[in-house]
Design a protein around this motif. Structure first.
Motif, short mmCIF file in Angstrom:
data_model
loop_
_atom_site.label_atom_id
_atom_site.label_comp_id
_atom_site.label_asym_id
_atom_site.label_seq_id
_atom_site.Cartn_x
_atom_site.Cartn_y
_atom_site.Cartn_z
N ALA A 1 44.37 98.96 77.30
CA ALA A 1 44.03 99.72 78.50
C ALA A 1 43.07 98.95 79.40
CB ALA A 1 43.42 101.06 78.12
N ASP A 2 41.97 98.48 78.84
CA ASP A 2 40.96 97.77 79.61
C ASP A 2 40.05 97.03 78.64
OD1 ASP A 2 39.47 96.91 81.79
OD2 ASP A 2 38.10 98.63 81.64
N PRO A 3 39.95 95.72 78.74
CA PRO A 3 40.65 94.87 79.72
C PRO A 3 42.11 94.66 79.34
CG PRO A 3 39.42 93.52 78.22
CD PRO A 3 39.10 94.94 77.85
N ASN A 4 42.86 94.10 80.31
CA ASN A 4 44.27 93.81 80.07
C ASN A 4 44.44 92.29 80.06
OD1 ASN A 4 47.01 93.81 79.85
ND2 ASN A 4 47.39 95.21 81.57
N PRO A 5 44.20 91.64 78.92
CA PRO A 5 44.15 90.17 78.88
C PRO A 5 45.50 89.51 79.19
CG PRO A 5 44.10 91.08 76.67
CD PRO A 5 43.97 92.24 77.60
N VAL A 6 45.43 88.43 79.98
CA VAL A 6 46.64 87.71 80.43
C VAL A 6 46.46 86.22 80.17
CG1 VAL A 6 48.07 87.12 82.43
CG2 VAL A 6 47.14 89.42 82.22
N VAL A 7 47.52 85.56 79.74
CA VAL A 7 47.51 84.11 79.59
C VAL A 7 48.73 83.54 80.31
CG1 VAL A 7 48.77 84.19 77.39
CG2 VAL A 7 47.42 82.17 77.97
N THR A 8 48.54 82.44 81.00
CA THR A 8 49.64 81.79 81.72
C THR A 8 50.32 80.77 80.82
OG1 THR A 8 48.53 82.06 83.85
CG2 THR A 8 50.27 80.41 83.73
N ILE A 9 51.63 80.87 80.72
CA ILE A 9 52.44 79.93 79.94
C ILE A 9 53.26 79.09 80.91
CG2 ILE A 9 54.16 79.67 78.14
CD1 ILE A 9 51.54 80.93 77.20
N GLY A 10 53.32 77.79 80.68
CA GLY A 10 54.06 76.93 81.59
C GLY A 10 54.52 75.65 80.93
N ILE A 11 54.97 74.71 81.74
CA ILE A 11 55.48 73.43 81.25
C ILE A 11 54.40 72.36 81.45
CG2 ILE A 11 57.27 71.66 81.49
CD1 ILE A 11 59.07 73.76 82.71
N ALA A 12 54.04 71.69 80.36
CA ALA A 12 53.06 70.60 80.41
C ALA A 12 53.78 69.28 80.19
CB ALA A 12 51.99 70.80 79.34
N TYR A 13 53.48 68.29 81.04
CA TYR A 13 54.10 66.98 80.91
C TYR A 13 53.14 65.92 81.46
CZ TYR A 13 55.28 68.06 85.78
OH TYR A 13 55.21 68.42 87.11
N PRO B 1 49.64 106.70 64.16
CA PRO B 1 49.13 107.71 65.10
C PRO B 1 48.96 107.18 66.53
CG PRO B 1 47.89 107.78 63.04
CD PRO B 1 48.79 106.58 62.96
N LEU B 2 48.73 105.86 66.69
CA LEU B 2 48.53 105.31 68.02
C LEU B 2 49.84 104.99 68.74
CD1 LEU B 2 45.59 102.80 67.33
CD2 LEU B 2 45.44 105.10 68.31
N ALA B 3 50.96 105.11 68.04
CA ALA B 3 52.25 104.72 68.62
C ALA B 3 52.64 105.59 69.80
CB ALA B 3 53.33 104.77 67.55
N ASP B 4 52.09 106.81 69.88
CA ASP B 4 52.43 107.71 70.98
C ASP B 4 51.57 107.48 72.21
OD1 ASP B 4 54.39 108.97 69.46
OD2 ASP B 4 52.98 110.44 68.62
N ARG B 5 50.55 106.62 72.11
CA ARG B 5 49.68 106.34 73.25
C ARG B 5 50.40 105.46 74.27
NH1 ARG B 5 44.12 106.38 71.86
NH2 ARG B 5 43.75 108.07 70.36
N ASP B 6 50.04 105.60 75.53
CA ASP B 6 50.56 104.71 76.57
C ASP B 6 49.85 103.36 76.56
OD1 ASP B 6 52.38 106.59 77.49
OD2 ASP B 6 50.93 107.48 78.88
N SER B 7 48.59 103.35 76.14
CA SER B 7 47.82 102.12 76.05
C SER B 7 46.77 102.28 74.95
CB SER B 7 47.15 101.80 77.39
OG SER B 7 46.29 102.85 77.78
N ILE B 8 46.19 101.13 74.54
CA ILE B 8 45.25 101.10 73.43
C ILE B 8 43.92 100.51 73.90
CG2 ILE B 8 44.85 100.26 71.08
CD1 ILE B 8 47.23 102.11 71.27
N THR B 9 42.84 101.10 73.44
CA THR B 9 41.51 100.53 73.70
C THR B 9 41.01 99.85 72.43
OG1 THR B 9 40.27 102.50 73.02
CG2 THR B 9 41.04 102.41 75.31
N THR B 10 40.02 99.00 72.59
CA THR B 10 39.45 98.34 71.42
C THR B 10 38.85 99.37 70.46
OG1 THR B 10 38.90 96.47 72.84
CG2 THR B 10 37.88 96.52 70.68
N ASP B 11 38.25 100.43 71.01
CA ASP B 11 37.66 101.47 70.17
C ASP B 11 38.71 102.16 69.31
OD1 ASP B 11 35.18 100.92 71.20
OD2 ASP B 11 35.25 102.51 72.72
#
Length: 300
Positions: free
Chosen positions: A258-270, A174-184
């Motif tokens: 929808a909110d919040p919109n969590p982001v994680v940075t991926i990069g090269i570690a050396y 049922p949620l597949a038609d939503r543009d975004s999802i909330t935790t609720d």
């Protein structure tokens, strides 16, 4: 017995003539004669018997020629290999990356690298960010593609892309038609999450589900691919980074939070570029090609 003398000796045997050997090596004839005399004195044996203008190799000379030829060939191979390693066309590279960036973005980069440098011995592992960073710090990996490592590991980190967390849904959900999802929206659902050491699980718990209240049932799954298959089988919804490659036409879709919109940075570690081989540096540079382009500013 130095390599120059052995090279002169090998040429004399192969060509059967001191003068021809001198011409090939661009030595004066007297230099060739002197080198062979010194070699015979050093070994205490006669290596050649003169037959007019030609020279005939003795039994001791034939044995020495066989061994010297093999040695010179080996040294030539060593020189070429060292040169190839310095150019990045040989050597070994060992690195690791997290999923799904490993399969979704790095696989084609690695394939192209291996095609262009077939002599490089490449080992690619897939693991979690924490484990990758620790192994890079310990010197077990040349570099890793992961989230930002802990500051106490004292690693360099080059950001590549920002990954956003989303919800993987069966297209019949049922949620597949939503543009975004909330935790609720997830209340009462079965939610498939990665293991506790995974950066996406940490991001989910910190940004989306900070209270830890049991509003839904969580199942811990160690593989995003398995989460994908379980959602396809209509067992709950999955918490995954947003990649088009994880979606399947007619079967699976990913919807952002929808909110919040969590982001994680991926990069090269050396650890230290100065300790890395040329092949590793070239591969790192190829991986930088996936970096998200910076938006261009409008010109005045």
């Amino acid at each position: 017995m130095d390599l120059r003398v052995l090279k002169t000796f090998e040429a004399c045997v192969r060509l059967g003539h001191f003068l021809k050997a001198a011409e090939e090596l661009q030595y004066a004839p007297s230099t060739v004669t002197l080198q062979i005399q010194r070699l015979e004195t050093d070994l205490g044996v006669t290596l050649f018997v003169r037959d007019g203008k030609r020279v005939i190799v003795t039994e001791a000379g034939r044995w020495l020629h066989h061994e010297a030829s093999a040695l010179l060939k080996l040294i030539g191979s060593m020189r070429q290999t060292v040169s190839d390693i310095a150019a990045g066309d040989n050597g070994s590279v060992r690195f690791a990356a997290i999923e799904p960036i490993a399969s979704q973005q790095l696989a084609t980069v690695i394939a192209d690298f291996c095609k262009n440098r077939p002599k490089v011995e490449l080992t690619m592992e897939v693991s979690g960010s924490r484990s990758i960073a620790e192994r890079v710090q310990a010197g077990e990996l040349d570099f890793g593609v992961c989230s930002a490592p802990s500051a106490n590991l004292l690693l360099e980190f080059e950001p590549l892309i920002e990954e956003r967390l989303g919800v993987l849904l069966n297209t019949n959900h049922p949620l597949a038609d939503r543009d975004s999802i909330t935790t609720d929206d997830l209340a009462g659902l079965t939610v498939l999450v990665k293991e506790s050491t995974c950066i996406y699980r940490e991001l989910w718990e910190m940004a989306v589900y900070p209270t830890g209240q049991n509003a839904f049932s969580c199942i811990e799954v160690g593989s995003i691919f398995v989460i994908q298959q379980m959602v396809k089988a209509q067992l709950g919804v999955g918490i995954v980074p947003i990649y088009n490659g994880l979606e399947q036409t007619g079967s699976l879709v990913i919807r952002p939070f929808a909110d919040p919109n969590p982001v994680v940075t991926i990069g090269i570690a050396y650890k230290n570029k100065n300790f890395l081989g040329k092949a590793a540096l070239l591969l790192m540079n190829a991986i930088r090609g996936i970096r998200e382009p910076k938006p261009t500013l409008p010109t005045a």
